[in-house]
Motif scaffolding. Sequence first.
Motif, mmCIF file in Angstrom:
data_model
loop_
_atom_site.group_PDB
_atom_site.id
_atom_site.type_symbol
_atom_site.label_atom_id
_atom_site.label_comp_id
_atom_site.label_asym_id
_atom_site.label_seq_id
_atom_site.Cartn_x
_atom_site.Cartn_y
_atom_site.Cartn_z
ATOM 1 N N ALA A 1 0.841 -1.148 0.171
ATOM 2 C CA ALA A 1 0.105 0.124 -0.076
ATOM 3 C C ALA A 1 0.659 1.284 -0.001
ATOM 4 C CB ALA A 1 -0.971 -0.064 1.316
ATOM 5 N N LEU A 2 1.931 1.346 0.817
ATOM 6 C CA LEU A 2 3.034 2.537 0.646
ATOM 7 C C LEU A 2 3.470 2.558 -0.578
ATOM 8 C CD1 LEU A 2 4.571 1.682 4.183
ATOM 9 C CD2 LEU A 2 3.472 3.732 3.772
ATOM 10 N N GLN A 3 4.120 1.477 -1.093
ATOM 11 C CA GLN A 3 4.573 1.506 -2.566
ATOM 12 C C GLN A 3 3.696 1.987 -3.509
ATOM 13 O OE1 GLN A 3 8.178 0.382 -3.131
ATOM 14 N NE2 GLN A 3 7.242 2.146 -4.375
ATOM 15 N N LYS A 4 2.369 1.758 -3.344
ATOM 16 C CA LYS A 4 1.548 2.460 -4.577
ATOM 17 C C LYS A 4 1.622 4.065 -4.533
ATOM 18 C CE LYS A 4 -1.751 -1.501 -5.130
ATOM 19 N NZ LYS A 4 -2.705 -2.158 -4.047
ATOM 20 N N ARG A 5 1.804 4.326 -3.449
ATOM 21 C CA ARG A 5 1.794 5.908 -3.226
ATOM 22 C C ARG A 5 3.097 6.708 -3.355
ATOM 23 N NH1 ARG A 5 -1.848 10.403 -1.831
ATOM 24 N NH2 ARG A 5 -0.444 11.951 -2.021
ATOM 25 N N SER A 6 4.315 5.769 -2.929
ATOM 26 C CA SER A 6 5.551 6.597 -3.142
ATOM 27 C C SER A 6 6.333 6.400 -4.444
ATOM 28 C CB SER A 6 6.334 5.741 -2.060
ATOM 29 O OG SER A 6 7.801 6.028 -1.798
ATOM 30 N N ARG A 7 7.094 7.269 -4.425
ATOM 31 C CA ARG A 7 7.981 7.445 -5.671
ATOM 32 C C ARG A 7 9.362 6.724 -5.418
ATOM 33 N NH1 ARG A 7 8.345 13.391 -7.317
ATOM 34 N NH2 ARG A 7 6.318 13.938 -6.041
#
Length: 240
Positions: free
Chosen positions: A77-83
């Motif tokens: 979930a964090l990866q989906k938001r992070s660059r």
Amino acid sequence: MSGATPEGARTEQEAARWVRGMFGRIAPRYDLANHLLSGNLDRLWRRHTVKRLAHILDRPGARVLDICCGTGDLAIALQKRSRSRILASDFCHPMLVAAHRKIPGGVLFESDALRLPVRDASLDLITVAFGFRNLANYEAGLREMRRVLRPGGVAAILEFSQPRNGLFATVYGYYSRRILPLIGGVITGAGDAYRYLPESIQKFPDAPGLAHQMRVAGFGKVTFEYLTGGAVALHTGQIM
Ligand SMILES: C[S@@+](CC[C@H](N)C(=O)[O-])C[C@H]1O[C@@H](n2cnc3c(N)ncnc32)[C@H](O)[C@@H]1O
């Protein structure tokens, strides 16, 4: 002992060994049990956490580590938001194997959250979802989170808490003590793991208590919010 106290464990080492073994046994069916027993609310809780942390995830080059990552749902979930590439760690090998299947290119490593192989003051964000309660020593866990964060860095702890409303607390108490161990036991074959769950939630500090421990550990701007009537709480604290 100021941490998880599974029945029969006399030392922090024994507690950690029991916790690691227990998660190892339930790893293959952990996600199914999780989504079913929470009625998929666990997905909402993680999504909400990511939303709250978006201001850090949006920073170019932000260094983020999700500890006690289990099968990797918060890291995903964090990866989906992070660059930038999210790091994720856990001390239970079968959990990391399950995580690796879901995030083949992910940066996963096996490590005890109390002794992270991470440089001092090197991260912008450290997260932990439903793992902090299982640490054998909460004070040591907070100290380690603080050590690896840069000034301005944030720690986020998503964890079960105690429902606030009397009626909901009664219904929830019945569900978690009577129904959850039955269903969890049938799905994973490890009824003891799902008897430990409500016990460990009961013994865990309430939300103001955890906020206090975070302040004592040196975190500033400590805040928390209750989710789902207080069944879960999200705490954040910053290195000043
Ligand atoms: C309830 S699971 C949560 C997994 C995941 N974060 C999630 O949201 O579904 C707790 C995880 O914490 C890990 N854990 C518990 N104590 C740990 C420790 N001292 N160091 C590293 N991982 C630990 C367990 O192996 C397990 O995978």
